[in-house]
Design an enzyme around this catalytic site. Structure first.
Site, short mmCIF file in Angstrom:
data_model
loop_
_atom_site.label_atom_id
_atom_site.label_comp_id
_atom_site.label_asym_id
_atom_site.label_seq_id
_atom_site.Cartn_x
_atom_site.Cartn_y
_atom_site.Cartn_z
N ASP A 66 1.02 -1.33 0.14
CA ASP A 66 -0.01 -0.06 -0.03
C ASP A 66 0.95 1.24 -0.12
O ASP A 66 1.59 1.38 0.88
CB ASP A 66 -0.81 -0.03 1.08
CG ASP A 66 -1.90 1.22 1.38
OD1 ASP A 66 -2.93 1.14 0.74
OD2 ASP A 66 -1.30 2.23 1.89
N TYR B 177 2.93 9.80 0.09
CA TYR B 177 4.03 9.15 1.09
C TYR B 177 5.31 9.17 0.49
O TYR B 177 6.18 8.89 1.23
CB TYR B 177 3.46 7.53 1.17
CG TYR B 177 2.36 7.13 1.83
CD1 TYR B 177 1.49 8.23 2.49
CD2 TYR B 177 1.71 6.08 1.45
CE1 TYR B 177 0.15 7.97 2.77
CE2 TYR B 177 0.63 5.45 2.12
CZ TYR B 177 -0.45 6.52 2.72
OH TYR B 177 -1.43 6.22 3.23
N LYS C 106 -2.89 5.88 -4.13
CA LYS C 106 -3.95 6.81 -3.76
C LYS C 106 -3.74 8.10 -4.51
O LYS C 106 -2.75 8.60 -4.62
CB LYS C 106 -4.12 7.00 -2.40
CG LYS C 106 -3.95 5.75 -1.49
CD LYS C 106 -4.36 5.86 0.04
CE LYS C 106 -3.93 4.44 0.68
NZ LYS C 106 -2.57 4.29 0.75
N HIS D 193 -7.81 9.51 -1.80
CA HIS D 193 -7.18 9.15 -0.27
C HIS D 193 -8.18 9.87 0.86
O HIS D 193 -8.06 9.33 1.82
CB HIS D 193 -5.91 10.27 -0.51
CG HIS D 193 -4.73 9.66 0.29
ND1 HIS D 193 -3.70 9.50 0.05
CD2 HIS D 193 -4.98 9.10 1.79
CE1 HIS D 193 -3.06 9.19 1.29
NE2 HIS D 193 -3.65 8.85 2.09
#
Length: 325
Positions: A54, A59, A89, A122
């Site tokens: 994921d 990120y 996302k 998200h």
């Protein structure tokens, strides 16, 4: 190699690709600060048997994930990229109709992949187009155009750039808005869920609508701005772990599986990465489940960053459509 075969569950009645019940999370805060560590940890996780990974544009872990996948293929740990289930996302600054396709194309370039398995919105909010920052600038908050952004998500699925599309941090009411215009319903809603925030109402709603729930922060995400120490420090969970000769993390992850959800869990500690997989050949006892059922509920990731007097959500209740403790 001695790697474990992680059980899977099909999505949205699909008989093709299924989502592994435990996934490996890559959100290390501050984002993008530990790319080599992320890459080596992912490679270790693939060796052990993790198959769901994921990530997210926010990120900054897409590139190290892609590098780890390439290395795993080169080393023969996996024979094909198709053995993996990759989730990414759409960040809020790209949550605009015309930005969905280029955002996913950029994620695919970062990953070095031709497709991902699951692409999620998200948060149910947009930001002025621009960077990938967290915490967000409140002055940049904008309402999400559910209908048009979801059309963008449906488009990238039709183009074959993602096998499934879904959402993250969506309440029952936000899902209702989305479902009212969606041609393709979301396959997944990825939300905070742990023994301290059990999401019973949302899980029931998603079950009725055929939407699979994935739990993030199943251990409370201690040490992050959105995390809490309450889960790993919970006396009830410690008591159960002691009695069952398991770790508190294993109790939390096993509990989530028994609620018929999948989980995404992050650790960069090699021993804990392995321990977190050891949850499939035992069950919690009815009295354990009853004790967990009685734990007072407290949300660890309230999303206060997305609440603003000038923004689309003026209170946490407006963001989540329920009272947040």
């Amino acid at each position: 190699m001695g790697s474990l075969l992680v059980p899977e569950t099909p999505l949205n009645g699909s008989n093709s690709k299924a989502i592994p019940l435990i996934g490996y999370g890559t959100a290390e805060y501050p984002f993008g600060a530990s790319k080599e560590l992320v890459k080596h940890s992912i490679l270790h996780a693939i060796r052990l048997g993790y198959r769901h990974f994921d990530t997210a544009a926010l990120y900054r872990s897409e590139q190290p994930l892609g590098e780890a996948v390439a290395k795993a293929l080169e080393l023969g740990i996996i024979k094909s990229r198709d053995e993996l289930f990759i989730t990414s996302k759409l960040w809020c600054s790209d949550a605009h109709r015309e930005r969905v396709l280029p955002a996913l194309q950029q994620s695919l370039e970062n990953l070095g992949l031709e497709y991902i398995d699951l692409y999620l919105i998200h948060w149910p909010v947009s930001l002025k187009p621009g960077g990938y920052e967290f915490p967000v600038k409140k002055k940049d908050l904008l309402p999400l155009d559910f209908k048009s952004v979801w059309e963008g998500m449906e488009e990238v699925k039709e183009l074959g750039l993602t096998k499934f599309i879904g959402v993250s941090n969506f309440s029952c009411d936000k899902l209702k808005i989305l479902l009212s215009t969606a041609k393709t319903p979301p396959a997944v809603n990825q939300v905070e869920m742990s023994p301290h925030w059990q999401q019973k109402r949302l899980r029931q709603f998603c079950k009725e609508k055929g939407i699979h729930v994935t739990s993030y922060s199943p251990l409370g995400a201690k040490g992050t701005p959105w995390g809490t120490n309450g889960v790993m420090g919970c006396e009830v969970l410690k008591e159960i772990a002691f009695a069952r000769e398991k770790t508190v993390a294993q109790i939390c992850l096993r509990w989530a599986l028994e609620q018929e959800v999948s989980v995404v869990v992050k650790s960069f500690n090699k021993e804990r990465i392995k321990q977190n997989l050891d949850i499939f050949d035992w069950k919690l006892l009815p009295e354990d489940l009853e004790m967990i059922n009685q734990i007072p509920q407290h949300k660890g990731c309230p999303g206060i960053e997305f609440v603003s007097e000038e923004g689309p959500y003026k209170s946490l209740e407006e963001l989540w459509d329920e009272k947040i403790e």
